[in-house]
Design a protein around this motif. Sequence first.
Motif, PDB file in Angstrom:
ATOM      1  N   PHE A 154       1.002  -1.018   0.004  1.00 58.81           N
ATOM      2  CA  PHE A 154       0.103  -0.022  -0.101  1.00 58.81           C
ATOM      3  C   PHE A 154       0.885   1.295   0.049  1.00 58.81           C
ATOM      4  CE2 PHE A 154      -1.608   3.470   2.436  1.00 58.81           C
ATOM      5  CZ  PHE A 154      -2.413   3.821   1.824  1.00 58.81           C
ATOM      6  N   GLU A 155       1.811   1.256   0.893  1.00 63.61           N
ATOM      7  CA  GLU A 155       2.704   2.338   0.968  1.00 63.61           C
ATOM      8  C   GLU A 155       3.345   2.893  -0.369  1.00 63.61           C
ATOM      9  OE1 GLU A 155       4.671   1.709   4.633  1.00 63.61           O
ATOM     10  OE2 GLU A 155       3.197   2.070   5.946  1.00 63.61           O
ATOM     11  N   ALA A 156       3.864   1.695  -1.093  1.00 61.75           N
ATOM     12  CA  ALA A 156       4.383   1.990  -2.336  1.00 61.75           C
ATOM     13  C   ALA A 156       3.398   2.527  -3.290  1.00 61.75           C
ATOM     14  CB  ALA A 156       5.205   0.698  -2.989  1.00 61.75           C
ATOM     15  N   VAL A 157       2.452   2.188  -3.358  1.00 62.16           N
ATOM     16  CA  VAL A 157       1.265   2.681  -4.134  1.00 62.16           C
ATOM     17  C   VAL A 157       1.051   4.298  -3.703  1.00 62.16           C
ATOM     18  CG1 VAL A 157      -0.976   2.723  -5.120  1.00 62.16           C
ATOM     19  CG2 VAL A 157       0.460   0.425  -4.739  1.00 62.16           C
ATOM     20  N   PHE A 173       0.930   8.156  -5.389  1.00 59.36           N
ATOM     21  CA  PHE A 173       0.148   9.038  -5.365  1.00 59.36           C
ATOM     22  C   PHE A 173       0.554  10.580  -4.558  1.00 59.36           C
ATOM     23  CE2 PHE A 173      -2.846  11.216  -2.337  1.00 59.36           C
ATOM     24  CZ  PHE A 173      -3.946  11.692  -3.410  1.00 59.36           C
ATOM     25  N   PHE A 174       1.437  10.551  -3.848  1.00 59.78           N
ATOM     26  CA  PHE A 174       1.920  11.748  -3.254  1.00 59.78           C
ATOM     27  C   PHE A 174       2.768  12.427  -4.473  1.00 59.78           C
ATOM     28  CE2 PHE A 174       1.416   9.720   1.185  1.00 59.78           C
ATOM     29  CZ  PHE A 174       0.364  10.249   1.338  1.00 59.78           C
ATOM     30  N   GLU A 175       3.550  11.587  -5.206  1.00 63.10           N
ATOM     31  CA  GLU A 175       4.457  12.291  -6.102  1.00 63.10           C
ATOM     32  C   GLU A 175       3.441  12.756  -7.397  1.00 63.10           C
ATOM     33  OE1 GLU A 175       7.374  12.932  -6.447  1.00 63.10           O
ATOM     34  OE2 GLU A 175       7.483  13.551  -8.432  1.00 63.10           O
ATOM     35  N   LYS A 210      -8.932   3.343  -6.413  1.00 62.59           N
ATOM     36  CA  LYS A 210      -9.055   1.840  -7.211  1.00 62.59           C
ATOM     37  C   LYS A 210      -7.820   1.143  -7.034  1.00 62.59           C
ATOM     38  CE  LYS A 210     -12.600   2.117 -10.549  1.00 62.59           C
ATOM     39  NZ  LYS A 210     -13.042   3.740 -10.684  1.00 62.59           N
ATOM     40  N   LEU A 211      -6.669   1.704  -6.986  1.00 55.67           N
ATOM     41  CA  LEU A 211      -5.531   1.037  -6.971  1.00 55.67           C
ATOM     42  C   LEU A 211      -5.359   0.449  -5.243  1.00 55.67           C
ATOM     43  CD1 LEU A 211      -2.846   3.307  -9.028  1.00 55.67           C
ATOM     44  CD2 LEU A 211      -3.807   0.922  -9.573  1.00 55.67           C
ATOM     45  N   TYR A 212      -5.585   1.167  -4.567  1.00 54.91           N
ATOM     46  CA  TYR A 212      -5.682   0.901  -3.117  1.00 54.91           C
ATOM     47  C   TYR A 212      -6.492  -0.553  -2.695  1.00 54.91           C
ATOM     48  CZ  TYR A 212      -3.554   5.355  -2.373  1.00 54.91           C
ATOM     49  OH  TYR A 212      -2.709   6.487  -2.278  1.00 54.91           O
ATOM     50  N   PRO A 255      -5.275   3.323   6.657  1.00 55.17           N
ATOM     51  CA  PRO A 255      -3.890   3.004   5.579  1.00 55.17           C
ATOM     52  C   PRO A 255      -3.023   1.990   6.801  1.00 55.17           C
ATOM     53  CG  PRO A 255      -4.146   5.306   5.675  1.00 55.17           C
ATOM     54  CD  PRO A 255      -5.312   4.716   6.544  1.00 55.17           C
ATOM     55  N   GLN A 256      -2.796   2.176   7.747  1.00 54.09           N
ATOM     56  CA  GLN A 256      -1.726   1.788   8.795  1.00 54.09           C
ATOM     57  C   GLN A 256      -2.393   0.765   9.859  1.00 54.09           C
ATOM     58  OE1 GLN A 256       0.416   5.797   9.092  1.00 54.09           O
ATOM     59  NE2 GLN A 256       1.970   4.304   8.668  1.00 54.09           N
TER      60      GLN A 256
END
Lengths: 287, 287
Positions: A54-57, A61-63, B74-76, B269-270
Amino acid sequence: MSDGSHSPSHSDVLTPDDESTDTMSDNPQLSPEQSVSPKVAKRVEFLEELQKEFEAVQAEFFEERSQLMAKYEKLYEPIFNKRYEIVNGIKDVEDTDEADQVTEENSEKGIPKFWLTAMKANEKLAELITEDDEGALQYLEDIKCRLEDSKAFKLGFFFSANPYFRNSVLEKTYMVDKVGSVSVKAEGTEIEWLPGKCLTVKVLQMMPRKRSSSDIDNKPLTNTEKCESFFNFFNPPLVQDEDDEDDAPIEEIQKDYELGCVIRDQIIPQAVSWFKGECTDADFFDL
Amino acid sequence: MSDGSHSPSHSDVLTPDDESTDTMSDNPQLSPEQSVSPKVAKRVEFLEELQKEFEAVQAEFFEERSQLMAKYEKLYEPIFNKRYEIVNGIKDVEDTDEADQVTEENSEKGIPKFWLTAMKANEKLAELITEDDEGALQYLEDIKCRLEDSKAFKLGFFFSANPYFRNSVLEKTYMVDKVGSVSVKAEGTEIEWLPGKCLTVKVLQMMPRKRSSSDIDNKPLTNTEKCESFFNFFNPPLVQDEDDEDDAPIEEIQKDYELGCVIRDQIIPQAVSWFKGECTDADFFDL
């Protein structure tokens, strides 16, 4: 929220998707309170791998979000530059009324006290602005916001030459958490006050006790103490140590961050509405 | 911030860029406090046109940002769905340790009390969760967040069949301002409590006064009063009337919104890090 994604699938066994799952057999570092059976511990480890996925995806997103914000920052800039020019009399709007031009030839340039008036219209900012501050804030020519990267933004207060301080720009940088909803640290410009002009300290004068006749210098002693001023905004509260149990500092940091957000999200984009007194704090609670 | 954009340009006269400037000759609606000379008023009007230009560009930004967020939502989703399956024992991780499988054949499915444990690890949420709430929250199977549009997000709490209420999903929708930094309104699901199981009210029992011998029904009278419970989260404070001078409601709305953001940005998320007790509120203040 009834999208059917919660229906069980045909397979009852999940295998991790990536290579990092070699570490899956390690014992997870559960605290005594969270101690669980080995089988449950394996499931917890699996969830930790999923969280990394999740964190990689999310990092992507943040980028992408940063890039989007940078793109729009560029589009906003020429609009804000035109505003700057009008406010400070560098350019003027077209005026076909000759009579006006003659009678008002020597009238004020630009829009006097534009930023001071806009800021004073906001309740949270008005609270901070003292009468003495107003003297200095009438030299404020512009407020700008710039993204530093995805984790920081900088507010710049641009001043014309003034009898209060030497700086032409006072800056305040907010570093935020990755989601952008919490301020983790703020830093401000050190203000180079001109002698006797510092607005954030009050000078107390005291007559010295006569100690002996050998005291040559019998001038009044002075002492200073901090006082209320908008310019304390550039000397923000320090980040609290996480072991510190007193939670007042976190509240101060949040309040300081809210002020930064008010300036970034409300004052800068809608300065003329604030100037005209059309905006109120309550407007931002309207749908 | 010294990007040179403040240098005066060669032309001293600006003309508005768009057609809407036909209205430029109208007198701006300045309040008496903001009254200015006609020349300055013209400049203010010009800034109002510039602000409209800005708002049109900003609207495009909000649209693009919404699309970006929807794309990543959608990716998450598949990652969160896998977590859901593990947590609730719908699928299991691969297990080659036969001994474990025999001895623990009848052991618990999934990760018991996963969401309850994760939520209790967060200080702000832990404050709200009473001992009685824990009974109901152990039936919590998932928490999800979904964007409704650029101006709202919805948190969904998914429950398995339980002895407390009939709903299988409890939702909370936050409507936010256009920047997304202020909650303007929140709405929650009405909980269909099973008889005698409501956790948000306390039942007070009182013996009735004997009024006369004709009182057939001499059962104790009951009265109810609101009490503390996490489930009050689904009955959020109402938006304050802007004429209301009492500012407590705005603070309540902000506190309620902060809770929603904690769940959306930190817990969902965490969740596994919170479950393991590795996350603390202070982590979100670390750089």
